[in-house]
Enzyme design. Sequence first.
Site, PDB file in Angstrom:
ATOM      1  N   ASP A  88      34.013  45.314  -1.725  1.00 37.81           N
ATOM      2  CA  ASP A  88      34.893  45.887  -0.720  1.00 37.81           C
ATOM      3  C   ASP A  88      36.350  45.810  -1.168  1.00 37.81           C
ATOM      4  O   ASP A  88      37.239  45.536  -0.368  1.00 37.81           O
ATOM      5  CB  ASP A  88      34.702  45.098   0.589  1.00 37.81           C
ATOM      6  N   CYS A 152      29.851  56.247  20.316  1.00 42.96           N
ATOM      7  CA  CYS A 152      31.125  55.668  19.839  1.00 42.96           C
ATOM      8  C   CYS A 152      32.141  55.613  20.990  1.00 42.96           C
ATOM      9  O   CYS A 152      32.486  56.644  21.572  1.00 42.96           O
ATOM     10  CB  CYS A 152      31.680  56.500  18.680  1.00 42.96           C
ATOM     11  N   CYS A 195      33.485  46.446  15.528  1.00 42.82           N
ATOM     12  CA  CYS A 195      32.626  47.098  16.517  1.00 42.82           C
ATOM     13  C   CYS A 195      31.287  47.357  15.839  1.00 42.82           C
ATOM     14  O   CYS A 195      31.247  47.682  14.653  1.00 42.82           O
ATOM     15  CB  CYS A 195      33.294  48.421  16.905  1.00 42.82           C
TER      16      CYS A 195
END
Length: 310
Positions: A88, A152, A195
């Site tokens: 990442d 979402c 989230c």
Amino acid sequence: MSYLSRYGLDRANAARWLPDTVRVISVACDYGKPSPNRVRLLQDSTRGYIAQYALGRDYHRVMRKKLRQLAAELAQQGRPHGYRVFVDSGPVMEKPLAQNAGLGWIGKHTNLIAPHSGSYFFLGEILTTLPLALDVAEVDHCGRCRACLEICPTRAIVKPYQLDARRCIAYLTIENRGPIPTELRPLIGNRIFGCDDCQLICPMNKFARKHTLAEFSPRSDLLAPELATLMGWSATEFDEKTRGSALRRVGYHGWLRNVAVALGNAPTSPEVLSALSGQANHPNPLVREHVTWALSQHRQPARHGLPSPS
Ligand code: SF4
């Protein structure tokens, strides 16, 4: 997300990061799916929801160490090679590489999904000079499903395979260093760090597995923390309680900003008002503005059927 422009086309050129790279070994490591209790937590607006991946130890360090071990083992097996590991970290296009390596496909929510283990995993890469055999790329299995687009909270998935990061709660509550747009704050609910909604709704996650590394076991104090308590953390407490955790990425002021938004979305109560009032004069303007906004939410007439604060 300035790294996108900073690295430009170099992101697609692995040899830029390790000369003579001929292969990329793409690795997935499960961090496990949220328990039913954690899913129910999204309905309890007095407590904060932290994305599942951030509940254990910081994956950057854990994965980097494992990838270096793997690369060293390859060399010890009589296959000396040059290598470099990434987790990442900026320049590597991890999802397309993982799809090409056959680990999974990029779903309509833009996360990678593995056919037999869902999407709750971290990705890492080893750039190597070893000419290993090539894998077969995975194909898309989303079909006609649109569940992630519809669930979402901020409508950040603007169309299949296209995410508007400026609306994504993961971006707004983690990478974003500035204010959270006021029109999006009520939609964030009690999500204080990232989230999971698009993954929670994804039918492919019925195949999701438990975490396999002890380092990714969720910390019990982060499973369902009380927002009012979090708002009272000092900088020292934040430092102590987030040591070794990916939560540190947001920084102390970003953390208080996020908790303030969640408290603005909580039901009005003496505990909530007291926690917010205690930080109303915070020296940091970002925190102060979000606390002021949160308090203003509780001054709305007859909000949640409770009396307004004086
Ligand atoms: S929720 Fe449906 S559309 Fe979205 S990623 Fe999962 S399978 Fe694909």
